[in-house]
Design a protein around this motif. Structure first.
Motif, PDB file in Angstrom:
ATOM      1  N   VAL A   1       0.903  -1.142   0.000  1.00 50.62           N
ATOM      2  CA  VAL A   1       0.000   0.000   0.000  1.00 50.62           C
ATOM      3  C   VAL A   1       0.946   1.197   0.000  1.00 50.62           C
ATOM      4  O   VAL A   1       1.575   1.502   1.008  1.00 50.62           O
ATOM      5  CB  VAL A   1      -0.922   0.027   1.238  1.00 50.62           C
ATOM      6  N   THR A   2       1.100   1.836  -1.161  1.00 54.81           N
ATOM      7  CA  THR A   2       2.112   2.878  -1.302  1.00 54.81           C
ATOM      8  C   THR A   2       1.598   4.263  -0.961  1.00 54.81           C
ATOM      9  O   THR A   2       2.399   5.165  -0.702  1.00 54.81           O
ATOM     10  CB  THR A   2       2.679   2.904  -2.732  1.00 54.81           C
ATOM     11  N   GLU A   3       0.280   4.439  -0.961  1.00 54.19           N
ATOM     12  CA  GLU A   3      -0.270   5.757  -0.678  1.00 54.19           C
ATOM     13  C   GLU A   3      -1.746   5.629  -0.356  1.00 54.19           C
ATOM     14  O   GLU A   3      -2.444   4.802  -0.934  1.00 54.19           O
ATOM     15  CB  GLU A   3      -0.084   6.647  -1.917  1.00 54.19           C
ATOM     16  N   VAL A   4      -2.202   6.429   0.583  1.00 52.62           N
ATOM     17  CA  VAL A   4      -3.628   6.548   0.884  1.00 52.62           C
ATOM     18  C   VAL A   4      -3.907   8.035   0.910  1.00 52.62           C
ATOM     19  O   VAL A   4      -3.237   8.782   1.622  1.00 52.62           O
ATOM     20  CB  VAL A   4      -3.996   5.912   2.244  1.00 52.62           C
TER      21      VAL A   4
ATOM     22  N   PHE B   1      -3.124  -4.239   6.934  1.00 53.24           N
ATOM     23  CA  PHE B   1      -3.787  -3.288   6.042  1.00 53.24           C
ATOM     24  C   PHE B   1      -4.583  -2.277   6.864  1.00 53.24           C
ATOM     25  O   PHE B   1      -4.480  -1.062   6.648  1.00 53.24           O
ATOM     26  CB  PHE B   1      -4.710  -4.023   5.059  1.00 53.24           C
ATOM     27  N   ALA B   2      -5.364  -2.765   7.828  1.00 50.44           N
ATOM     28  CA  ALA B   2      -6.159  -1.874   8.682  1.00 50.44           C
ATOM     29  C   ALA B   2      -5.257  -0.926   9.475  1.00 50.44           C
ATOM     30  O   ALA B   2      -5.585   0.255   9.646  1.00 50.44           O
ATOM     31  CB  ALA B   2      -7.045  -2.686   9.617  1.00 50.44           C
ATOM     32  N   ALA B   3      -4.102  -1.412   9.934  1.00 50.64           N
ATOM     33  CA  ALA B   3      -3.163  -0.565  10.682  1.00 50.64           C
ATOM     34  C   ALA B   3      -2.609   0.552   9.796  1.00 50.64           C
ATOM     35  O   ALA B   3      -2.420   1.684  10.260  1.00 50.64           O
ATOM     36  CB  ALA B   3      -2.034  -1.415  11.256  1.00 50.64           C
ATOM     37  N   ILE B   4      -2.352   0.250   8.534  1.00 48.28           N
ATOM     38  CA  ILE B   4      -1.881   1.276   7.600  1.00 48.28           C
ATOM     39  C   ILE B   4      -2.943   2.362   7.452  1.00 48.28           C
ATOM     40  O   ILE B   4      -2.640   3.556   7.523  1.00 48.28           O
ATOM     41  CB  ILE B   4      -1.520   0.652   6.229  1.00 48.28           C
TER      42      ILE B   4
END
Length: 173
Positions: free
Chosen positions: A50-53, A93-96
């Motif tokens: 996951v490189t960016e949100v 994923f949720a932590a990110i």
């Protein structure tokens, strides 16, 4: 709630698709399970990142000059095989996403869009279906986000609510 499903029999993705809040809620009870995103008929590689949100507020005019506004969250997936032999866990994923929300206001009801690339092909926009349990993994089917005509979409929704069959003809533009 996750469905127990097989991706081969997955229902078509509803254009209204799920929000980041829906996704995180569905993953909450499956933190230790691998999270596998699927697109183009295949799973992302186990080393995906996951490189960016990013979160955005948009204002626009549709093709009939109606004002439109919405919130949207973009999750960028880099489909590479650099992170090890297993897919990222749903909990990671949720932590990110939680870490991002500590710094950027994330509207839990915002439209969710995935940007996916393998680092070679151009980034593609995808919408996500409800996650499902497939074997020991949690799978999220991604499909290309189609363009739409909002006045036509509203008209079709009104027709469906009124119990009228749609003729398939476009009313807009």
């Amino acid at each position: 709630m996750l469905s127990s499903d097989n991706h081969k029999n997955a229902a078509p993705i509803d254009p209204s698709d799920l929000t980041i809040g829906d996704l995180l809620g569905a993953l909450a009870d499956y933190k230790d399970r691998p999270l596998v995103f699927r697109y183009d008929g295949r799973p992302v590689k186990p080393g995906y990142h996951v490189t960016e949100v990013k979160a955005g507020q948009f204002a626009a005019l549709d093709c009939e000059a109606n004002p439109e506004s919405w919130s949207e969250i973009f999750v960028q997936l880099w489909d590479v095989d650099e992170g090890g032999p297993v897919h990222m866990s749903a909990g990671k994923f949720a932590a990110i996403i939680r870490k991002v929300s500590d710094h950027v206001a994330l509207d839990q009801s915002a439209k969710l869009t995935f940007e996916v690339s393998d680092g070679i092909r151009p980034m593609e926009l995808h919408c996500a279906a409800q996650p499902s349990v497939v074997g020991g993994t949690i799978e999220v089917e991604l499909s290309p986000r189609p363009a739409s005509c909002k006045p036509r979409d509203r008209w079709l929704k009104e027709q469906a609510a009124a119990g009228k069959p749609s003729c398939g003809e476009s009313r807009c533009c």
